[in-house]
Design an enzyme around this catalytic site. Structure first.
Site, PDB file in Angstrom:
ATOM      1  N   TYR A  29       0.858  -1.197   0.000  1.00  0.00           N
ATOM      2  CA  TYR A  29       0.000   0.000   0.000  1.00  0.00           C
ATOM      3  C   TYR A  29       0.895   1.248   0.000  1.00  0.00           C
ATOM      4  O   TYR A  29       1.124   1.857   1.054  1.00  0.00           O
ATOM      5  CB  TYR A  29      -0.896   0.047   1.237  1.00  0.00           C
ATOM      6  N   TRP A  35      -8.628   6.311   5.960  1.00  0.00           N
ATOM      7  CA  TRP A  35      -8.846   6.032   7.400  1.00  0.00           C
ATOM      8  C   TRP A  35      -7.558   5.567   8.064  1.00  0.00           C
ATOM      9  O   TRP A  35      -7.375   5.772   9.259  1.00  0.00           O
ATOM     10  CB  TRP A  35     -10.054   5.148   7.670  1.00  0.00           C
ATOM     11  N   ASP A  36      -6.650   4.986   7.283  1.00  0.00           N
ATOM     12  CA  ASP A  36      -5.336   4.647   7.861  1.00  0.00           C
ATOM     13  C   ASP A  36      -4.686   5.890   8.454  1.00  0.00           C
ATOM     14  O   ASP A  36      -4.193   5.890   9.585  1.00  0.00           O
ATOM     15  CB  ASP A  36      -4.389   4.088   6.793  1.00  0.00           C
ATOM     16  N   TYR A  81       1.503  -0.834  -7.082  1.00  0.00           N
ATOM     17  CA  TYR A  81       0.100  -0.939  -6.672  1.00  0.00           C
ATOM     18  C   TYR A  81      -0.840  -0.981  -7.867  1.00  0.00           C
ATOM     19  O   TYR A  81      -0.705  -0.220  -8.817  1.00  0.00           O
ATOM     20  CB  TYR A  81      -0.285   0.253  -5.774  1.00  0.00           C
ATOM     21  N   GLY A 160     -13.900  -0.075   3.507  1.00  0.00           N
ATOM     22  CA  GLY A 160     -12.665  -0.503   4.144  1.00  0.00           C
ATOM     23  C   GLY A 160     -12.653  -1.995   4.441  1.00  0.00           C
ATOM     24  O   GLY A 160     -11.610  -2.556   4.764  1.00  0.00           O
ATOM     25  N   ASP A 162     -13.034  -4.787   2.562  1.00  0.00           N
ATOM     26  CA  ASP A 162     -13.066  -5.138   1.144  1.00  0.00           C
ATOM     27  C   ASP A 162     -13.790  -6.426   0.751  1.00  0.00           C
ATOM     28  O   ASP A 162     -14.648  -6.422  -0.101  1.00  0.00           O
ATOM     29  CB  ASP A 162     -11.635  -5.233   0.608  1.00  0.00           C
ATOM     30  N   TYR A 349      -8.075 -11.792   5.183  1.00  0.00           N
ATOM     31  CA  TYR A 349      -8.439 -10.373   5.094  1.00  0.00           C
ATOM     32  C   TYR A 349      -9.697 -10.057   5.911  1.00  0.00           C
ATOM     33  O   TYR A 349      -9.672 -10.161   7.129  1.00  0.00           O
ATOM     34  CB  TYR A 349      -8.571 -10.028   3.613  1.00  0.00           C
ATOM     35  N   TRP A 350     -10.821  -9.703   5.282  1.00  0.00           N
ATOM     36  CA  TRP A 350     -11.997  -9.316   6.066  1.00  0.00           C
ATOM     37  C   TRP A 350     -12.979 -10.479   6.267  1.00  0.00           C
ATOM     38  O   TRP A 350     -14.135 -10.260   6.625  1.00  0.00           O
ATOM     39  CB  TRP A 350     -12.685  -8.117   5.409  1.00  0.00           C
ATOM     40  N   GLU A 393      -0.778  -6.206   9.623  1.00  0.00           N
ATOM     41  CA  GLU A 393      -2.011  -5.494   9.214  1.00  0.00           C
ATOM     42  C   GLU A 393      -3.220  -5.982  10.022  1.00  0.00           C
ATOM     43  O   GLU A 393      -4.061  -5.209  10.459  1.00  0.00           O
ATOM     44  CB  GLU A 393      -2.233  -5.733   7.716  1.00  0.00           C
TER      45      GLU A 393
HETATM   46  C1  DGY Z   1      -6.616  -2.608  -1.484  1.00  0.00           C
HETATM   47  O1  DGY Z   1      -6.024  -2.296  -2.515  1.00  0.00           O
HETATM   48  O2  DGY Z   1      -6.549  -3.735  -0.969  1.00  0.00           O
HETATM   49  C2  DGY Z   1      -7.360  -1.601  -0.736  1.00  0.00           C
HETATM   50  O3  DGY Z   1      -8.022  -2.110   0.334  1.00  0.00           O
HETATM   51  C3  DGY Z   1      -8.226  -0.715  -1.563  1.00  0.00           C
HETATM   52  O4  DGY Z   1      -8.477   0.388  -0.751  1.00  0.00           O
END
Ligand code: DGY
Length: 426
Positions: A29, A35-36, A81, A160, A162, A349-350, A393
């Site tokens: 990233y 928000w980070d 990215y 956020g 994802d 992840y989420w 993370e």
């Molecule tokens: C990502 O690229 O994983 C991000 O969460 C997008 O904001």
């Protein structure tokens, strides 16, 4: 010599500093995320207050003329990215950026810094006030679909959270646009693909970006006509809390002309919370706006009703019961997705890991509403995961193993500002 976790955390923030703003982590990233940055300011504030405010001022530099503060600010192009500025192709603000926003924690962080500080901090808060007001206004107008009272979202990245299974309802209805340009994912070159979203999800994420581009990033049209439209307890409760904190800031600074407008947003949002209530599960859940269907799991965003001071006594009681049920299943609270629901994966992840910034605001809300045992567990479990694995993370909710990004800014910030033992609650 052993370097303490506090010193390591400061080092993480310093290394991720790109000259006034902080990247979440190198390579994966490489830009400023919305928000980070807000959470990171709380970490800087523990050792360099001026730097904390600078982080927020640079975040606001990315604001669009319509008020939106985008989810990523691309100050330069970085080949590490995807999708970068050449994919989003936005022109809404001073810098190229993402074409969507992110959960608006900014006003709550500003309120926090202002309350801990002195008249200099009040002056800093005043400097950010107009931008925050315009951003909240953008959510309440551009992201509130015609015929609804609730602020919604047009892209899982805007929440956020994802790839949380919450979004399956909206994503399943979507058709991948056959005209999306071929793309190469960079995230899975930097990290384990089993901890990241799937290819099908990425195709849909990119399809929504194409829809935004095709609409010239007209945000009202993207909300009303875009391929994905869901209501998110995360954005809803974070914005409700942020509106309450913006109101406090306005009153403290004597900005009385804003008070009625902000109070109006709060009143509408409190009433709109019921739209997210899933009575079968006893939880506030994501909802697909077009079909009306509710998601069927308790996510860590469901737990934010306390942070927002929303929900009636019964709704809060049932939310606590869900957290107690989940607490008996996982070793680290609070997983991003329900371990009893379809799609739970403790490391992906989420879909199940524990998230430092979410634990912070969940625990804060629980403590404020008198749920101290749960608040302590949510905080202590995060502290243990960091002590065990370091500044990742997020963390596997069964084992505490670190997932995805390393040397992660918000984890370091949350450690310094809140999770480190003996810290006074923020
Ligand atoms: C990502 O690229 O994983 C991000 O969460 C997008 O904001």
């Amino acid at each position: 010599m052993t370097v303490s976790l506090n010193e390591q955390a400061i080092e993480v923030l310093r290394k991720n500093d790109r000259g006034g703003f902080t990247i979440p982590t190198a390579r994966l990233y490489p830009y400023q995320w919305n928000w980070d940055s807000a959470f990171v300011a709380l970490g800087f504030a523990t050792f360099d207050r001026a730097r904390a405010w600078r982080e927020l001022e640079l975040l606001v530099e990315g604001q669009w003329s319509n008020g939106m503060i985008p989810h990523i600010i691309f100050r330069r192009d970085d080949p590490d990215y995807f999708p970068g500025p050449s994919v989003w192709r936005t022109e809404g603000g001073k810098f190229p950026s993402g074409g969507i926003s992110q959960p608006p924690v900014l006003a709550s962080i500003v309120c926090n810094l202002m309350e801990q500080g002195d008249t200099d901090d009040q002056a800093k808060a005043r400097g950010l006030f107009d931008a925050m007001f315009a951003w909240h206004n953008w959510f309440h107008t551009e992201r509130t679909p015609d015929g609804h009272d609730i602020v919604c979202t047009v892209h899982p990245w805007e929440t956020g959270r994802d790839n949380c299974p919450d979004w399956d309802l909206g994503l399943e209805r979507m058709i991948v646009d056959i005209n999306i340009e071929p793309y190469v994912r960079k995230d899975i070159e930097h990290t384990n693909a089993l901890e990241r979203p799937s290819k099908v999800q990425y195709d849909k994420f990119v399809t929504i970006i194409k829809a935004g581009r095709d609409l010239n990033w007209d945000q009202r049209r993207l909300t009303n006509e875009g391929p994905f439209l869901m209501a998110d307890p995360g954005i809803h409760f974070i914005l409700l809390r942020a509106d309450r904190d913006l109101l406090k800031i306005a009153k403290t600074l004597g900005l009385n002309e804003y008070v009625d407008q902000i109070q109006g947003w709060i009143d509408v949002a409190i009433a709109a919370s019921d739209y997210l209530w899933n009575d079968d599960l006893g939880a506030f859940c994501a909802r697909d706006v077009l079909s009306g269907e509710l998601s069927q799991g308790f996510s860590n965003a469901s737990a934010l009703c306390f942070y927002a001071d929303a929900g009636n006594i019964e709704q809060r009681k049932r939310s606590v019961e869900n957290m107690e049920r989940i607490g008996a299943k996982v070793n680290f609270m609070l997983p991003s997705w329900d371990p009893d629901a379809e799609g739970f994966e403790a490391q992906r992840y989420w879909c199940g890991p524990v998230w430092p910034q979410m634990n912070h605001i969940i625990s804060k809300g629980l403590a404020e509403q008198g749920e101290s045992a749960l608040a302590d567990r949510v905080r202590n479990d995060l502290a243990s995961a960091i002590q065990q694995s370091g500044f990742f993370e997020c963390f596997n909710s069964m084992t505490g193993a670190g997932c995805i990004g390393t040397n992660f800014s918000w984890t370091a910030a949350m450690w310094l500002a809140w999770a480190t033992p003996n810290k006074m609650a923020l």
